[in-house]
Design a protein around this motif. Structure first.
Motif, short mmCIF file in Angstrom:
data_model
loop_
_atom_site.label_atom_id
_atom_site.label_comp_id
_atom_site.label_asym_id
_atom_site.label_seq_id
_atom_site.Cartn_x
_atom_site.Cartn_y
_atom_site.Cartn_z
N ARG A 1 25.19 16.68 19.50
CA ARG A 1 26.45 16.53 19.86
C ARG A 1 27.78 17.51 19.57
NH1 ARG A 1 24.94 10.93 19.21
NH2 ARG A 1 25.79 10.78 17.20
N ASN A 2 27.32 17.75 18.37
CA ASN A 2 28.27 18.94 17.63
C ASN A 2 28.11 20.24 18.48
OD1 ASN A 2 29.43 17.14 15.92
ND2 ASN A 2 27.90 17.63 14.12
N MET A 3 26.86 20.45 18.56
CA MET A 3 26.53 21.92 19.55
C MET A 3 27.06 21.77 20.62
SD MET A 3 22.77 22.54 17.62
CE MET A 3 22.41 23.92 18.60
N GLN A 4 26.87 20.62 21.49
CA GLN A 4 27.43 20.58 22.68
C GLN A 4 28.97 20.74 22.95
OE1 GLN A 4 25.43 16.89 24.27
NE2 GLN A 4 24.22 18.16 25.61
N ALA A 5 29.59 20.27 21.77
CA ALA A 5 31.20 20.25 21.71
C ALA A 5 31.37 21.66 21.51
CB ALA A 5 31.53 19.47 20.52
N GLN A 6 30.76 22.40 20.66
CA GLN A 6 31.05 23.55 20.09
C GLN A 6 30.79 24.69 21.57
OE1 GLN A 6 28.68 25.01 17.07
NE2 GLN A 6 29.67 23.71 15.60
N ALA A 7 29.62 24.43 22.20
CA ALA A 7 29.22 25.14 23.44
C ALA A 7 30.33 24.89 24.63
CB ALA A 7 28.12 24.74 24.20
N CYS A 8 30.92 23.84 24.75
CA CYS A 8 32.06 23.42 25.63
C CYS A 8 33.35 23.98 25.30
CB CYS A 8 32.20 21.81 25.70
SG CYS A 8 30.84 21.03 26.54
N SER A 9 33.41 24.44 24.07
CA SER A 9 34.83 24.93 23.65
C SER A 9 34.80 26.51 23.97
CB SER A 9 34.88 24.73 22.11
OG SER A 9 34.10 25.36 21.27
N CYS A 10 33.74 27.01 24.49
CA CYS A 10 33.81 28.45 24.83
C CYS A 10 34.44 28.66 26.40
CB CYS A 10 32.45 29.20 24.76
SG CYS A 10 32.33 30.80 25.24
N HIS A 11 35.38 29.67 26.36
CA HIS A 11 36.06 29.74 27.86
C HIS A 11 35.88 30.75 28.63
CE1 HIS A 11 37.81 25.72 27.11
NE2 HIS A 11 38.26 26.28 26.11
N ASP A 12 34.84 31.68 27.95
CA ASP A 12 34.42 33.10 28.65
C ASP A 12 33.46 32.78 29.65
OD1 ASP A 12 33.29 35.52 29.19
OD2 ASP A 12 33.16 36.16 26.88
N PRO A 13 34.04 33.03 30.80
CA PRO A 13 33.36 32.79 32.14
C PRO A 13 31.90 33.55 32.02
CG PRO A 13 35.05 34.25 32.69
CD PRO A 13 35.25 33.85 31.30
N LEU A 14 31.54 34.53 31.50
CA LEU A 14 30.41 35.20 31.53
C LEU A 14 29.50 34.64 30.79
CD1 LEU A 14 31.30 39.01 31.90
CD2 LEU A 14 31.05 37.32 33.54
N ILE A 15 29.62 34.12 29.78
CA ILE A 15 28.88 33.26 28.85
C ILE A 15 28.61 31.90 28.88
CG2 ILE A 15 30.21 32.71 26.86
CD1 ILE A 15 27.19 34.64 26.57
N GLN A 16 29.70 31.26 29.72
CA GLN A 16 29.65 29.89 29.77
C GLN A 16 28.18 29.45 30.68
OE1 GLN A 16 33.12 28.89 32.13
NE2 GLN A 16 34.23 28.23 30.32
N ASP A 17 27.58 30.02 31.51
CA ASP A 17 26.25 29.57 32.01
C ASP A 17 25.23 29.61 30.89
OD1 ASP A 17 27.40 29.09 34.50
OD2 ASP A 17 27.06 31.04 35.61
N VAL A 18 25.46 30.71 30.02
CA VAL A 18 24.24 30.84 28.90
C VAL A 18 24.41 29.33 28.11
CG1 VAL A 18 23.59 31.94 26.83
CG2 VAL A 18 24.22 33.16 28.86
#
Length: 258
Positions: free
Chosen positions: A12-29
């Motif tokens: 859950r913590n990792m998913q929250a950290q992933a969601c906090s990234c707003h760079d459109p080129l890395i969001q799919d990663v």
């Protein structure tokens, strides 16, 4: 030893950290490797499947294999999670939990080894060798599937790491790039080092033969170790010599040097 990691909370913590990234080129990663998975084990299996796939074995087949192994041996996923937490604690270049999972080849190589070691123990040795070879090709890290590795390990940078067949690495050990834990070429059987709990081996160090690096010992960069190093000692040079306590820096280190 049982794990104290709560995998559900960690994920859950990792998913929250992933969601906090707003760079459109890395969001799919982030979405493909973390957001789309319901658990740490699912994400880990998918990640390793994608990394290890080649023209011979598909990502789907490897993901299914890793998934089945993680179900059979839950301790593998627990160890992988503990490795992430150890890296985050020790490495000043690790800002969060998703970074080692997605981008640190030392952590990824460790987790492939845990799978390959299980296959080795199950006598699926050609497949174990295949995964060892793929890690070498991808990451320039060579860990023999038979080597016995503990928990909460960190491999910083990772390029050039070599860990031999009969090597034993206990818990809480840190290795830096270009470390060799090898044999001398003169013995058969148990011919590789034993690295005790909490030891740190600096970049470029060569530790050769069936010797023991004691608990919490520190091996300096580019050292060549041919004899046992006592617990809590610091050894440097070629051949390595033990420093007197007065010559060892006592400056506090919150994290290991990069």
């Amino acid at each position: 030893m049982s794990s104290t990691v709560n995998l559900d909370q960690l994920w859950r913590n990792m998913q929250a950290q992933a969601c906090s990234c707003h760079d459109p080129l890395i969001q799919d990663v982030f979405a493909t490797n973390i957001g789309d998975h319901h658990s740490f084990s699912s994400g880990l299996a998918s990640l390793l499947g994608t990394k290890l796939a080649d023209r011979s074995i598909s990502a789907t087949a490897i993901t299914r294999l890793v998934t089945s192994i993680l179900l059979e041996v839950p301790g593998i996923a627990e160890s992988a999670a503990e490795d992430i937490l150890a890296i985050h604690d020790r490495d000043p270049a690790c800002p969060d939990l998703v970074t080692p999972f997605l981008f640190f080849k030392g952590w990824q190589a460790l987790q492939v080894h845990r799978i390959a070691h299980h296959l080795w123990q199950k006598n699926r040795r050609h497949l174990a060798y295949h995964f060892q070879s793929r890690v070498n090709e991808l990451f320039a890290i060579d860990i023999h599937p038979a080597a016995r590795l503990g928990r909460r390990l960190s491999i910083d940078h990772g390029t050039g790491i070599v860990i031999g067949e009969t090597c034993i690495i206990e818990d809480d050990v840190s290795l830096f790039q270009d470390v060799t834990l090898g044999g001398t070429g003169k013995l058969t059987g148990n011919r590789h080092p034993i690295v005790r709990r909490g030891a740190m081996i600096g970049s470029g160090a060569k530790v050769l033969g069936r010797l023991i690096i004691g608990e919490n010992a520190r091996i300096g960069a580019a050292s060549v170790v041919l004899e046992d190093i006592p617990a809590n000692a610091t050894a440097v040079g070629n051949p390595a010599r033990i420093l007197e306590p007065s010559k060892v820096s006592t400056a506090p280190d919150a994290k290991l040097p990069s």
